[in-house]
Design a protein around this motif. Structure first.
Motif, PDB file in Angstrom:
ATOM      1  N   UNK A   1     -15.794  22.608 -18.669  1.00  0.00           N
ATOM      2  CA  UNK A   1     -16.930  22.477 -18.640  1.00  0.00           C
ATOM      3  C   UNK A   1     -17.461  22.021 -20.310  1.00  0.00           C
ATOM      4  N   UNK A   2     -17.361  22.423 -21.049  1.00  0.00           N
ATOM      5  CA  UNK A   2     -17.250  21.915 -22.850  1.00  0.00           C
ATOM      6  C   UNK A   2     -17.050  20.611 -22.385  1.00  0.00           C
ATOM      7  N   UNK A   3     -15.543  20.195 -22.130  1.00  0.00           N
ATOM      8  CA  UNK A   3     -15.542  19.118 -21.919  1.00  0.00           C
ATOM      9  C   UNK A   3     -16.552  17.761 -21.149  1.00  0.00           C
ATOM     10  N   UNK A   4     -16.281  18.790 -20.718  1.00  0.00           N
ATOM     11  CA  UNK A   4     -16.591  17.262 -19.617  1.00  0.00           C
ATOM     12  C   UNK A   4     -18.445  17.351 -19.714  1.00  0.00           C
ATOM     13  N   UNK A   5     -18.700  18.372 -20.552  1.00  0.00           N
ATOM     14  CA  UNK A   5     -20.217  18.159 -21.348  1.00  0.00           C
ATOM     15  C   UNK A   5     -20.415  17.229 -22.540  1.00  0.00           C
ATOM     16  N   UNK A   6     -18.840  17.143 -23.512  1.00  0.00           N
ATOM     17  CA  UNK A   6     -19.393  15.663 -24.278  1.00  0.00           C
ATOM     18  C   UNK A   6     -18.884  14.986 -23.757  1.00  0.00           C
ATOM     19  N   UNK A   7     -18.011  14.544 -22.921  1.00  0.00           N
ATOM     20  CA  UNK A   7     -18.280  13.758 -22.317  1.00  0.00           C
ATOM     21  C   UNK A   7     -19.429  12.911 -21.635  1.00  0.00           C
ATOM     22  N   UNK A   8     -20.196  13.562 -21.027  1.00  0.00           N
ATOM     23  CA  UNK A   8     -21.376  13.350 -20.494  1.00  0.00           C
ATOM     24  C   UNK A   8     -21.991  13.003 -21.780  1.00  0.00           C
ATOM     25  N   UNK A   9     -22.118  13.705 -22.922  1.00  0.00           N
ATOM     26  CA  UNK A   9     -22.745  12.831 -24.410  1.00  0.00           C
ATOM     27  C   UNK A   9     -22.667  11.996 -24.596  1.00  0.00           C
TER      28      UNK A   9
END
Length: 297
Positions: free
Chosen positions: A14-22
């Protein structure tokens, strides 16, 4: 312990997905630059380079054309960036726009910011305005790059403030025919330096010519110049009306820059003598003008 591994892996995903979107959002947001022009430095350095004088009254500057040229130069340097606006910092009596400053303020993508102009025609408060704008824009991430056309050492604090919030500051200077016209501490602090040369400014600066330039002519007395000032005031009163001149009274002993320039040009035509650089005669001219105006109200 092993039961916690799937939950931990899910949190990491989830953290990696959030960073990717950012990162994707950041990539879509274009960088932004702004141009900051210390007009006092610009007029003095460009006037000296092209017209051989720092006296603004001795040359004309095509501000609109020059601003367009500065925008084009920035566009070529910051190729993947968009312009926020051009900030134009100048001084004016009681911070009231002159006609020239008003015309510059009306240009698209230009913001005129005025400091005060003291009795010796020295700008006051301009450096603090530049610092305030640079710091605020950098703090709010409104700009990523700032092109600063100036040379005063007092601008060092403005550069440091903007850099403290992550903005890069690029110093633009004007070619100096005799040495350097920018403070060394300022040169040390900026992220990059560029110099605009004679060819860049030639199309936008032209020396004024006048048949009445003083070349051995007899210098008029203060009383003669005072009389001309009163004579022009009487002429303007008849032509422009009482209401127009009454608007000048709150500014006494100062005249708006455009009015003062008109008074100077007309007086030189009558006297057939240049009053440029003649501070005592300029004061006598204004004194005569004001004395006549005040007798009518």
């Amino acid at each position: 312990m092993n039961d916690d591994l799937p939950a931990l892996a899910a949190r990491i995903d989830r953290t990696n997905a959030l960073l990717t979107r950012m990162l994707a959002e950041v990539a879509k947001t274009p960088s932004t630059h702004a141009i900051f022009v210390d007009a006092g430095y610009l007029y003095a350095a460009a006037g000296r380079l092209v017209a051989g004088t720092e006296d603004r009254r001795a040359f004309d500057l095509d501000a609109e054309g020059l601003i367009e040229a500065l925008i084009d130069r920035a566009r070529s340097i910051f190729a993947d960036s968009r312009l926020l606006r051009v900030y134009w910092y100048d001084g004016a009596r009681r911070r009231i726009h002159t006609a020239e400053q008003q015309s510059i303020a009306e240009l698209p993508d230009v913001k005129v910011r005025l400091g005060n102009l003291n009795a010796n025609n020295q700008q006051k408060g301009v450096d603090s305005l530049i610092r305030s704008d640079l710091e605020s824009l950098a703090r709010h991430r409104a700009i990523s790059d700032a092109a600063l056309l100036g040379g005063d050492e007092d601008l060092v604090s403005a550069v440091e403030a903007a850099q403290g919030y992550g903005a890069r500051v690029h110093l633009w200077g004007i070619e100096a025919p005799d040495g350097r016209n920018q403070a060394e501490p300022l040169l040390w602090e900026v992220d990059s330096q560029r110099t605009l040369d004679l060819d860049f400014f030639k199309p936008y600066v032209s020396r004024r010519t006048a048949a009445y330039e003083a070349t051995g002519a007899n210098r008029p007395t203060r009383e003669a110049v005072r009389f001309v000032g009163a004579q022009i005031a009487a002429k303007w009163l008849a032509a422009r009306g009482r209401e127009t001149l009454a608007e000048l009274l709150p500014g006494h002993p100062y005249l708006p820059g455009s009015v003062d320039q008109d008074l100077l040009v007309e007086a030189e035509g009558i006297l057939q003598y240049s009053l440029r650089g003649q501070a005592d005669l300029r004061r006598a001219l204004r004194d005569g003008f004001w004395e006549h105006v005040q007798t009518q109200y």
